[in-house]
Design a protein around this motif. Sequence first.
Motif, PDB file in Angstrom:
ATOM      1  N   ASP A 218       9.187   0.440   2.751  1.00 25.90           N
ATOM      2  CA  ASP A 218       8.216   1.042   2.870  1.00 25.90           C
ATOM      3  C   ASP A 218       7.365   1.548   1.850  1.00 25.90           C
ATOM      4  O   ASP A 218       6.195   1.664   1.845  1.00 25.90           O
ATOM      5  N   LYS A 219       7.963   1.941   0.841  1.00 33.93           N
ATOM      6  CA  LYS A 219       7.237   2.183  -0.403  1.00 33.93           C
ATOM      7  C   LYS A 219       6.681   1.104  -1.284  1.00 33.93           C
ATOM      8  O   LYS A 219       5.584   1.333  -2.002  1.00 33.93           O
ATOM      9  N   HIS A 220       7.485   0.124  -1.400  1.00 36.76           N
ATOM     10  CA  HIS A 220       7.024  -0.949  -2.307  1.00 36.76           C
ATOM     11  C   HIS A 220       6.792  -2.546  -1.737  1.00 36.76           C
ATOM     12  O   HIS A 220       6.790  -3.561  -2.344  1.00 36.76           O
ATOM     13  N   GLY A 221       6.706  -2.375  -0.444  1.00 40.19           N
ATOM     14  CA  GLY A 221       6.433  -3.500   0.451  1.00 40.19           C
ATOM     15  C   GLY A 221       5.446  -4.453  -0.109  1.00 40.19           C
ATOM     16  O   GLY A 221       5.498  -5.764  -0.079  1.00 40.19           O
ATOM     17  N   GLU A 222       4.369  -3.941  -0.520  1.00 38.94           N
ATOM     18  CA  GLU A 222       3.142  -4.872  -1.322  1.00 38.94           C
ATOM     19  C   GLU A 222       3.522  -5.907  -2.306  1.00 38.94           C
ATOM     20  O   GLU A 222       2.821  -6.644  -2.368  1.00 38.94           O
ATOM     21  N   PHE A 223       4.540  -5.542  -3.033  1.00 37.10           N
ATOM     22  CA  PHE A 223       5.112  -6.427  -3.867  1.00 37.10           C
ATOM     23  C   PHE A 223       5.851  -7.738  -3.567  1.00 37.10           C
ATOM     24  O   PHE A 223       6.259  -8.586  -4.442  1.00 37.10           O
TER      25      PHE A 223
END
Length: 683
Positions: A218-223
């Motif tokens: 949820d916090k770092h899924g963009e990576f």
Amino acid sequence: MTSRPASSRYGRYAGGPDPLAPPVDLSEALDAIGEDVMAGYSPERAMSEFLRRGSKDQRGLDALARKIAEKRRDLLQRNNLDGTMNEVKELLDKAVLEERKQLARDIHLDDDDRSFREMQLENLPASTAAAVSDLSGYDWQSDAARESYEQIKDLLGRELLDQRFAGMKQAMENATDEDREAINEMLEDLNGLLEKHAQARTQEDTQAVDRAFSAFMDKHGEFFPENPRDIDELLDALAKRSAAAQRMLNSMSPEQREELMQLSAQAFGSPQLAEQLSRLDANLQAARPGEDWSGSERFEGEQGMGLGDGTGALQDLAELDELFDQLSQSYAGARMDDLDLDKLARQLGDDAAVDARKLAELEKALRETGYLKKDSTGNYRLSPKAMRQLGKALLKDVANRMSGRQGARDVRQSGAAGERSGSTREWAFGDTEPWDIPRTVNNAVLRTVEEGGDPRTGVRLDIRDVEVTETEARTQAAVALLVDTSFSMAMDGRWVPMKRTALALHTLIKSRFRGDHLELIGFGRHAQVMEIEELTAKDAFWDKGTNLHHGLLLANRHFRKHPNAQPVLLIVTDGEPTAHLESSGEVWFEYPPHPLTIAHSIRELDNAGRLGAQTTFFRLGDDPGLARFIDSMAKRVDGNVVAPELDDLGAAVVGSYLGSRGPRASYRDFGGWGGGRGSWVSE
């Protein structure tokens, strides 16, 4: 208000096999597999060999494997691992040059300060990494020089990230301090998650890890554009890339590795990134020790690759090696289903994946449509269905050879006139036999239903529906085909043509002359009656002896079982008889042929003559002694001798059989076989 029509979007179908593709054509595969089976291969091996070779319009596994090997070789021969180092050196040289220019034109700079700075630049270490390190505290006078040096730190950071996270080099271009801080935070959280996973022991621990994973995504899924569904998928993806990065390091020279280690401390201007990545590598290696962390490759090309591109190349090489193993099918239990079509498409393109999918469908069809059957021992055998299909192809080839031109109609006619045989067949151009009305109408009704029509509203006949009745022009025949199975047949390349001939004749009689009685007899050291499946699968082995006497005994027994049928004796051999059967049942063998063996063979041939057998010898080879012997044998029983070339053996045997069913035939009556290359010796 008028509603707008719904828009449609079209693209490549990706839901599995193409639903509009034509069905798999098994005929070519069956022909090739049948040839190999008759040459002594098991059906399983014959199928594997066909899949490896492919067909005239279809690349096989070997061709795809060659493409894989070529791409692997090209990667190694075209590239080297100096890309990042060369780029850093170019930026460093640019920075030093711009700084020297600035020092030369800056009139306000103190002479002692200028001399000191010029001395620093002049005495930089030869090592690029050491020079970058020495300049880490340098107070740049040139803005352009400072920008080039900062680009070195930025490049190193993006390359190190790209080693572990594909695409990060481009994504982090022109990154801000906030972007770099987000990366550091993601790496800190990722390492914490992996360490928590490694320490999990109980079910409660595992559930806590699952919750931590969800929070992390949820916090770092963009990576993580691959969007892993759980921590295991995340580990698999990261470990493969990290292991490839380690293999890249292993592939470097010691000097290259040392320079890279020194430079990594300058990534983003701080050793923090290198420390986090080193921690990540350790966590991944502990979680996935089965990955290849120790391998290496030798790159010998001139095109330099950066750290990320080099890691990607090492991943490609590992993927190519995996595909090569899959395509080789050389491991136990190998199946075409093992092929990773997505990887194949990624490495060789969609056409390669289509070829591989067709081969997989072909293998599946061969196994599931009844062409291959397991026997009681668990081994595959050609099924009767496959034998019929193969026999039809061989018979068509025989018909073409007998006609003297390609494309001639199959030898179908059971008789030019006479009583109906009770058999029917599909109509073909040129047939003059009467229609079988009930079967023709029934075919039309079934076709109408299959095509979605309602037969209650009417049925239209189509030429495809028509069946004609076969007729018998003469009495039944009892046919004995004697084939030499001694080792010389295999040694001289006559093994497969002999089997093809037997199968073609068997197919003709079983499909067109069902009232005739065929017996296949193989004679080597001893003779035996064989089913067609047994004969076609028979392996060649060293068998000393050509026991024509025993073969004739079995043929005459067959003729006596059918006293009302016309006896037809067809003998295919490449050697004089060297063995006979004693009254005790023991085999007598002697070479050169013993007069007693010749006498036994002649006596049994005379018995066949007294039974009224129409006899034809098919002499293979040019041995003068064999020719004299067979000529004299044929004269004793008013028989014929044919000396065909191997390619024409099937046509010769079938032509002789067809001639025996009507008035005694001459060579001209059957158009020859193979353009007149055989020789016919009459009585």
